[in-house]
Motif scaffolding. Structure first.
Motif, mmCIF file in Angstrom:
data_model
loop_
_atom_site.group_PDB
_atom_site.id
_atom_site.type_symbol
_atom_site.label_atom_id
_atom_site.label_comp_id
_atom_site.label_asym_id
_atom_site.label_seq_id
_atom_site.Cartn_x
_atom_site.Cartn_y
_atom_site.Cartn_z
ATOM 1 N N MET A 107 0.833 -1.209 0.000
ATOM 2 C CA MET A 107 0.000 0.000 0.000
ATOM 3 C C MET A 107 0.867 1.259 0.000
ATOM 4 S SD MET A 107 -3.154 -0.936 2.584
ATOM 5 C CE MET A 107 -4.437 -2.097 2.118
ATOM 6 N N ARG A 108 1.916 1.242 0.802
ATOM 7 C CA ARG A 108 2.817 2.405 0.842
ATOM 8 C C ARG A 108 3.478 2.625 -0.521
ATOM 9 N NH1 ARG A 108 4.102 4.462 6.009
ATOM 10 N NH2 ARG A 108 3.865 3.023 7.779
ATOM 11 N N GLY A 110 -1.193 7.921 7.050
ATOM 12 C CA GLY A 110 -2.041 8.857 6.311
ATOM 13 C C GLY A 110 -1.324 9.596 5.197
ATOM 14 N N ALA A 111 -0.057 9.960 5.401
ATOM 15 C CA ALA A 111 0.687 10.690 4.380
ATOM 16 C C ALA A 111 0.981 9.843 3.156
ATOM 17 C CB ALA A 111 1.998 11.225 4.970
ATOM 18 N N ASP A 112 0.774 8.535 3.260
ATOM 19 C CA ASP A 112 0.992 7.635 2.123
ATOM 20 C C ASP A 112 -0.302 7.313 1.377
ATOM 21 O OD1 ASP A 112 3.814 7.243 2.371
ATOM 22 O OD2 ASP A 112 3.448 5.971 4.108
ATOM 23 N N GLY A 113 -1.360 8.065 1.629
ATOM 24 C CA GLY A 113 -2.617 7.839 0.923
ATOM 25 C C GLY A 113 -3.408 6.661 1.444
ATOM 26 N N ILE A 114 -3.110 6.254 2.678
ATOM 27 C CA ILE A 114 -3.789 5.103 3.280
ATOM 28 C C ILE A 114 -4.687 5.586 4.402
ATOM 29 C CG2 ILE A 114 -3.459 2.903 4.494
ATOM 30 C CD1 ILE A 114 -0.555 2.948 3.249
ATOM 31 N N THR A 115 -5.941 5.194 4.376
ATOM 32 C CA THR A 115 -6.858 5.528 5.459
ATOM 33 C C THR A 115 -7.086 4.296 6.328
ATOM 34 O OG1 THR A 115 -8.877 4.978 4.231
ATOM 35 C CG2 THR A 115 -8.043 7.233 4.023
#
Length: 250
Positions: free
Chosen positions: A130-131, A176-181
């Protein structure tokens, strides 16, 4: 939701109940699904139903989610099969209905291993991918009992579901900064085998407390998951969504 089509998801505890409802809900919106459970016969039936109804790619495996190696192997296989994992739904949970006097140390550890530690195992396994892609949705199924102690919930179950909420809030800050919620859903009483384990009298208490005067359905949880898993929910994170018919009002 259009924002789900073509995604790939892992749903734990997906042989029956809420997990099956979540898997069906995502698959009906075009999500390829990797399903795991210890109930192999029921899991195969669910997988076959999803394939027949939706035509999406389905992977089914018997996995003991309390064991890190089995979790890691399953995630690797799912990533190889689908090419990536966009969505993780940590749904699996156990709820032995016992008073504190009857809860052994071993059972306490097992409930936390299945209800909390497995969330850690799965999140740790899917996060590298995901990252790398700068996208991911992690959804953990907690419980109303994690917020208010529950109505008939056993001590170890309520405590484990409260721990899930802390897990979600902390992990969300890290990714969160990696576009992951990272979000939680706190269901009230849902019509599953778990609610069927308590007496009709106890279920009636819940119904009477609710605004809707009803128990929930697995589909109600699936709808909430589909929103939180979608591309449209990119600005929602570290949140606990209550799906309870109005029994617990924040």
């Amino acid at each position: 939701m259009e924002g789900l089509n073509g995604m790939c998801a892992i749903i734990t505890g997906s042989a029956q109940g809420m997990g099956k409802g979540i898997a069906l809900g995502l698959a009906r919106r075009g999500v390829n699904v990797a399903l795991c459970d210890l109930k192999w016969a029921e899991l195969q039936e669910t997988g076959d139903q999803i394939k027949t109804e939706t035509g999406v790619h389905v992977l089914c495996r018997k996995v003991d989610i309390s064991k890190q190696e089995e979790v890691e192997n399953f995630v690797k296989e799912a990533e190889t099969e689908f090419g990536r994992i966009d969505i993780l739904v940590n749904n699996a949970g156990i709820h032995p209905l016992k008073p504190i006097e009857q809860i052994s140390s071993e059972e306490w550890d097992l409930v936390f291993a299945v209800n909390v530690k497995s969330d850690f195992f799965f999140a740790k396994a899917v996060l590298p991918g995901m990252r790398k892609r700068k996208f991911g949705r992690i959804i953990c199924i907690s419980s109303e009992a994690g917020k208010n102690g529950g109505t008939v919930a056993a001590l170890h179950y309520a405590a484990s579901k409260g721990a899930v909420l802390g897990f979600v809030r902390n992990l969300a800050q890290q990714v969160g900064a990696d576009g992951i919620t990272v979000n939680a859903i706190a269901p009230g009483r849902i019509m599953t085998a778990m609610s069927g384990a308590v007496s009709p009298k106890e279920n009636r208490k819940f119904i009477d407390m609710s605004i809707t005067k009803s128990l929930g359905k697995p589909e109600d949880i699936a709808y909430a998951v589909c929103y939180l898993a979608s591309r449209e929910a990119s600005f929602v994170t570290a949140e606990t969504m209550a799906v309870n018919g109005g029994t617990l009002r924040d």
